[in-house]
Design an enzyme around this catalytic site. Structure first.
Site, PDB file in Angstrom:
ATOM      1  N   ASP A 280      -0.569  -3.407  -3.296  1.00 36.90           N
ATOM      2  CA  ASP A 280      -0.672  -2.852  -1.944  1.00 36.90           C
ATOM      3  C   ASP A 280       0.669  -3.087  -1.244  1.00 36.90           C
ATOM      4  O   ASP A 280       1.704  -3.098  -1.895  1.00 36.90           O
ATOM      5  CB  ASP A 280      -1.842  -3.499  -1.197  1.00 36.90           C
ATOM      6  CG  ASP A 280      -2.478  -2.567  -0.182  1.00 36.90           C
ATOM      7  OD1 ASP A 280      -1.754  -2.128   0.740  1.00 36.90           O
ATOM      8  OD2 ASP A 280      -3.680  -2.273  -0.279  1.00 36.90           O
ATOM      9  N   HIS A 303       3.065  -0.657  -2.188  1.00 38.66           N
ATOM     10  CA  HIS A 303       3.032   0.425  -1.204  1.00 38.66           C
ATOM     11  C   HIS A 303       4.169   0.318  -0.194  1.00 38.66           C
ATOM     12  O   HIS A 303       4.122   0.945   0.855  1.00 38.66           O
ATOM     13  CB  HIS A 303       1.680   0.425  -0.470  1.00 38.66           C
ATOM     14  CG  HIS A 303       0.523   0.755  -1.343  1.00 38.66           C
ATOM     15  ND1 HIS A 303      -0.779   0.707  -0.903  1.00 38.66           N
ATOM     16  CD2 HIS A 303       0.461   1.133  -2.652  1.00 38.66           C
ATOM     17  CE1 HIS A 303      -1.585   1.047  -1.903  1.00 38.66           C
ATOM     18  NE2 HIS A 303      -0.857   1.295  -2.968  1.00 38.66           N
TER      19      HIS A 303
END
Length: 385
Positions: A280, A303
């Site tokens: 993430d 991310h």
């Protein structure tokens, strides 16, 4: 209101090369809340102590006055105020659950009237959920030195709270590894990442943060490796004056919700000289974050570096004074991302600078998403799902 600057962003993408992207993004006039947001206050040089919102984390007790400090412990100690967890029953065999021994060593060190250190020697320790709470004697926190490797219990049912290891209501804490990195493995791959809620929407119902700092001030974290968390790896909530450096955070790129470092309702945070590759956000900066510096970070996979998500809850505090510089983002879904939830809750983010950032093989080098909805079931401005 959302205003920030992007300077000297260099992106190296397949079939695409953009050098020195300079952009100033005005406030969004049409896609915000139906109700106008309140005017953003001027950032303060020394922001007030952040308030921790309910329901997470729970209400925290204020620091006691000096005459409320606990009395010194009668527990035996090693030389120079060093409290070795093995002297309190911890066994470095990788199979004996040691949280009660760690807790006993902490209480003895916390009650000690002079400088003290919790010492975790070389070896492998299996540790269940544990909370290292203060305030300690004379408001002086023990240091924590990790030379060995800690493994979390693998079963989610062993965790009643949202953390594996938490530090609460403390001042002057130092968490450090040895000459090499102290290691903490959350064992998320065994059970947590396989939960049906994670597989269906990538938004797991039960997220366990490996290390949570709650209402902690003047702390330093260095020379540790965090890996395979069941949720976020390192969280800062309602904390201030924190330095994080020489840290490695590692998880597979398909591991759900494994943010590297998450900051919320905290101020004067410095994150630098570290490597983060997760499933993430490498670093996520949430509501109420003030004066956060991120520099010399190697990010990827993951991310990218994100501000948000914002606007999910009522009365969120502003995000102000964010500086991200001299970072390399490699092989990530996003580079620099701003994300806010759709709906009618206003949220302000301003005085943010991103500069001297190198991006390699990044799908979305710069992205502003004001309808962030990973479950695809969020209410939009007209009330439709």
């Amino acid at each position: 209101m959302m205003a920030f600057s992007l300077r000297n962003i260099v992106a190296f993408l397949p079939l695409f090369h953009a050098s020195i992207v300079v952009a100033t993004l005005p406030s969004c006039q049409t896609c915000g809340s139906p109700e106008p947001s309140p005017p953003a206050p001027e950032p303060e040089a020394f922001p007030p102590e952040p308030e921790v919102p309910e329901p997470y984390p729970p209400e925290l007790a204020p620091y006691p006055e000096p005459d409320q400090s606990p009395e010194p412990s009668e527990a035996p100690i090693d030389d120079d105020g060093v409290f070795d967890v093995t002297n309190y029953g911890a066994v470095a065999d990788g199979g004996t659950e040691c949280s009660s021994a760690f807790s006993a060593a902490w209480h003895a060190a916390c009650d000690y009237p002079w400088n003290s250190t919790i010492y975790i020697p070389e070896g492998t320790f299996l540790v269940g959920p544990i909370s290292f709470r203060g305030p300690c004697y004379n408001d002086r926190s023990p240091n924590v030195e990790i030379r060995g490797t800690l493994f979390a219990l693998s079963s989610l049912s062993s965790f009643k709270s949202s953390y594996w290891i938490s530090f609460k209501n403390l001042q002057g804490l130092t968490l450090i590894g040895g000459p090499e990195y102290g290691k903490l493995d959350g064992q998320g791959a065994v059970e947590a990442w396989k939960e049906p809620s994670c597989e269906k929407s990538a938004r797991c119902k039960k997220l366990i943060t490996s290390i949570d700092f709650i209402n902690v001030s003047h702390a330093t974290i260095s020379n540790i490796t965090l890996s395979n968390s069941k949720g976020f790896h390192l969280g800062l909530h309602g904390s201030k004056n924190i330095k994080i450096y020489n840290v490695k955070i590692i998880a597979p790129e398909d591991s759900p919700n494994t943010d590297g470092i998450h900051v919320s309702n905290s101020s004067n945070i410095s994150i630098f000289s570290s490597t983060i590759g997760v499933g993430d956000d490498c670093v996520s900066i949430g509501p109420g974050s003030k004066n956060v510096s991120v520099s010399n970070i190697r990010c990827g996979p993951g991310h990218g570096i994100s501000v948000g998500s914002l606007g999910k809850y009522k009365n969120e505090k502003d995000v102000v004074g964010i500086n991200v510089r001299n970072c390399t983002i490699n092989g990530t879904e996003n580079g620099i991302r701003m994300k806010t939830w759709p709906g009618d809750r206003p949220s302000n983010a301003y005085n943010m600078t991103f500069e001297d950032i190198v991006m390699v093989n990044v799908s979305n080098p710069i992205i502003i998403d004001q309808e962030y909805c990973p479950s695809h079931k969020c209410k939009t401005f007209n009330g439709e799902a």
